[in-house]
Design an enzyme around this catalytic site. Structure first.
Site, mmCIF file in Angstrom:
data_model
loop_
_atom_site.group_PDB
_atom_site.id
_atom_site.type_symbol
_atom_site.label_atom_id
_atom_site.label_comp_id
_atom_site.label_asym_id
_atom_site.label_seq_id
_atom_site.Cartn_x
_atom_site.Cartn_y
_atom_site.Cartn_z
ATOM 1 N N CYS A 43 5.033 -22.302 -31.619
ATOM 2 C CA CYS A 43 4.544 -21.027 -31.092
ATOM 3 C C CYS A 43 5.477 -20.491 -30.011
ATOM 4 O O CYS A 43 6.293 -21.225 -29.451
ATOM 5 C CB CYS A 43 3.156 -21.194 -30.461
ATOM 6 S SG CYS A 43 1.896 -21.885 -31.548
ATOM 7 N N ASP A 429 36.538 0.204 -9.805
ATOM 8 C CA ASP A 429 35.932 1.419 -10.336
ATOM 9 C C ASP A 429 35.573 2.372 -9.198
ATOM 10 O O ASP A 429 34.862 2.009 -8.256
ATOM 11 C CB ASP A 429 34.684 1.064 -11.137
ATOM 12 C CG ASP A 429 34.093 2.256 -11.852
ATOM 13 O OD1 ASP A 429 34.505 2.517 -12.983
ATOM 14 O OD2 ASP A 429 33.230 2.937 -11.256
#
Length: 467
Positions: A43, A429
């Protein structure tokens, strides 16, 4: 900055896993499998059934490992219909890279020899490592993946069951029937009848059109992803409108179009495929594109502890790092920027507002573009440079930097989006730098040590702070 992280699987900590099962915590669905010795069933951790006694449970990293040990899937909680393990992105080892390729359908297309070749290992070495790490070898892992694809086709399409067998990657109808019986303890026809009784299949679905629900771990910043894609959309290839994102796909057996619409507890995925053998690969690529297997709780726990990041982390819960559906495409887009519209890809039948595929590397190699771009495109077209989800991050970065025109920023951007590397910070960046300044962060490189292993997500928060 790039770092890689290898962490022991949660499934090895039986005490913690049992606490999760007792709490039925859905955040851990997909991170491990619980198998019950007395029932023979496995499960998901949040299964609503009664919690078994601790002495009767076993924990496994994958469904394949549970199946290999004689357990069958629970038909109540459907343990295969959960987000994937974030381990496959967080870890950079052979097992994680193999799992990414297996989920992309590499074994079905190229067999275990092809998988081993892409990873740079012998078949024997690969089998030994996967069995030790994941409790199952490559064939068993691929078998579990085929079973999941087959269940989707059985329940969500009107395709004849014989065609489902081959579309899911099985070599024969007999192998298909045996696998479905072993994994789900029922026959394919009984699975389909049950799905029709539950109303699982839409009336208008045919052999090439499917509508699926893609689960994720909440929270999920869908609006941020849609904005990211809209800002960078290639006309004809992508379309963002009315809260959904559509794009064309170049797949192993044909083309496809996908439209993704975020819902409160899932992403609705409408697929139009030329060949249903591409189903599992298309779904796997879309999940990586949206970073649906991320663990937002783990990200928040680390980044929310930084006083400078805490306000934006609280304001934007569940941020995701956009991935990619094709490594070659992502690299070329990073190099081309706005010039990508100068090279047209092949046309496809208009669907969801998109009409073209992204151009191939071979087509870009012959276009009137800067030499650095055509040089990289030629290397991709000739196979001298291979950008795929099973690559080792350090090796791929070195190969990229050896190509004229590829900067460290571009190489790291590719690792972050193609490999799903969670600990990449694009320190050079400009937009990221402006976002850091807006949050009062002046020592980004030093501060990044606090953000490991989630620097990629920290970068997304810094980008968001710049807007």
């Amino acid at each position: 900055m790039v770092t890689t992280t290898e962490a022991p699987g949660l499934w090895r900590d039986a005490e913690r896993c049992y606490r999760v099962v007792t709490a039925r915590d859905p955040r851990f669905d997909g991170q491990f499998i619980m198998a019950v010795r007395t029932t023979g069933i496995y499960c998901r951790p949040s299964c609503p059934a009664s919690t078994p006694k601790v002495q009767n449970v076993r924990f496994y990293p994958t469904s394949a490992a549970a199946q290999a040990n004689g357990f069958r899937a629970c038909r109540r909680c459907l343990p295969d219909a959960v987000p994937g393990s974030p381990d496959w992105n967080l870890r950079a080892d052979l097992a994680a890279r193999a799992m990414r390729l297996i989920s992309d359908g590499t074994v079905e297309r190229e067999g275990v020899p092809g998988l081993a070749r892409r990873l740079g290992y012998s078949e024997r070495q690969l089998g030994r490592v996967l069995t030790a790490e994941l409790g199952a070898g490559p064939l068993a892992l691929a078998r579990a993946h085929r079973a999941h694809s087959a269940r989707l086709l059985i329940e969500m399409s009107g395709l004849p069951l014989t065609d489902v067998a081959f579309a899911a990657g099985f070599a024969s109808v007999r192998q298909f029937n045996e696998t479905i019986r072993e994994v789900f303890a029922t026959t394919p026809s009984q699975l389909r009848a049950a799905s029709l009784r539950r109303g699982r299949r839409d009336a208008d679905q045919g052999a090439t059109r499917l509508s699926l629900r893609l689960p994720f771990r909440a929270p999920f910043d869908a609006a941020g992803l849609l904005r990211f894609f809209a800002d960078r959309a290639v006309p004809g290839v992508e379309n963002v409108t009315n809260g959904s994102y559509a794009r064309t796909l170049r797949l192993a057996h044909g083309t496809g179009v996908v439209r993704l619409t975020p819902e409160p507890d899932h992403v609705r995925c409408e697929l139009h495929l030329a060949d249903l053998r591409d189903l599992s690969s298309a779904v796997s690529r879309v999940r990586r594109l949206l970073d649906l297997d991320a663990d937002p709780a783990a990200v928040t726990r680390v980044l929310g502890a930084d006083p400078a990041l805490a306000p934006v982390v609280a304001a934007v819960p569940g941020i995701r790092v956009p991935g990619s559906v094709d490594g070659e495409e992502l690299l070329l887009r990073a190099l081309l920027g706005r010039d990508v519209t100068a090279v047209l890809g092949d046309e496809v039948p208009a669907e969801a507002g998109v009409t073209r595929l992204f151009p191939t590397a071979a087509r870009i190699a012959t276009a009137d573009l800067p030499g650095e771009v055509t040089g990289v495109a030629t290397a991709l077209a000739e196979g001298r440079l291979d950008v795929h989800v099973g690559r080792d991050a350090a090796e791929l970065r070195a190969e990229l930097l050896a190509c004229p025109g590829i900067t460290p920023w571009t190489a790291d951007y590719v690792l972050m989006r193609v490999l799903g590397a969670p600990d990449v910070l694009l320190t050079g960046d400009a937009a990221l730098g402006r976002g850091a300044a807006a949050l009062g962060i002046t020592d980004v490189a030093d501060r990044a040590r606090r953000w490991t292993p989630w620097c990629s997500y920290a970068g997304m928060y810094l980008w968001r702070a710049n807007t």
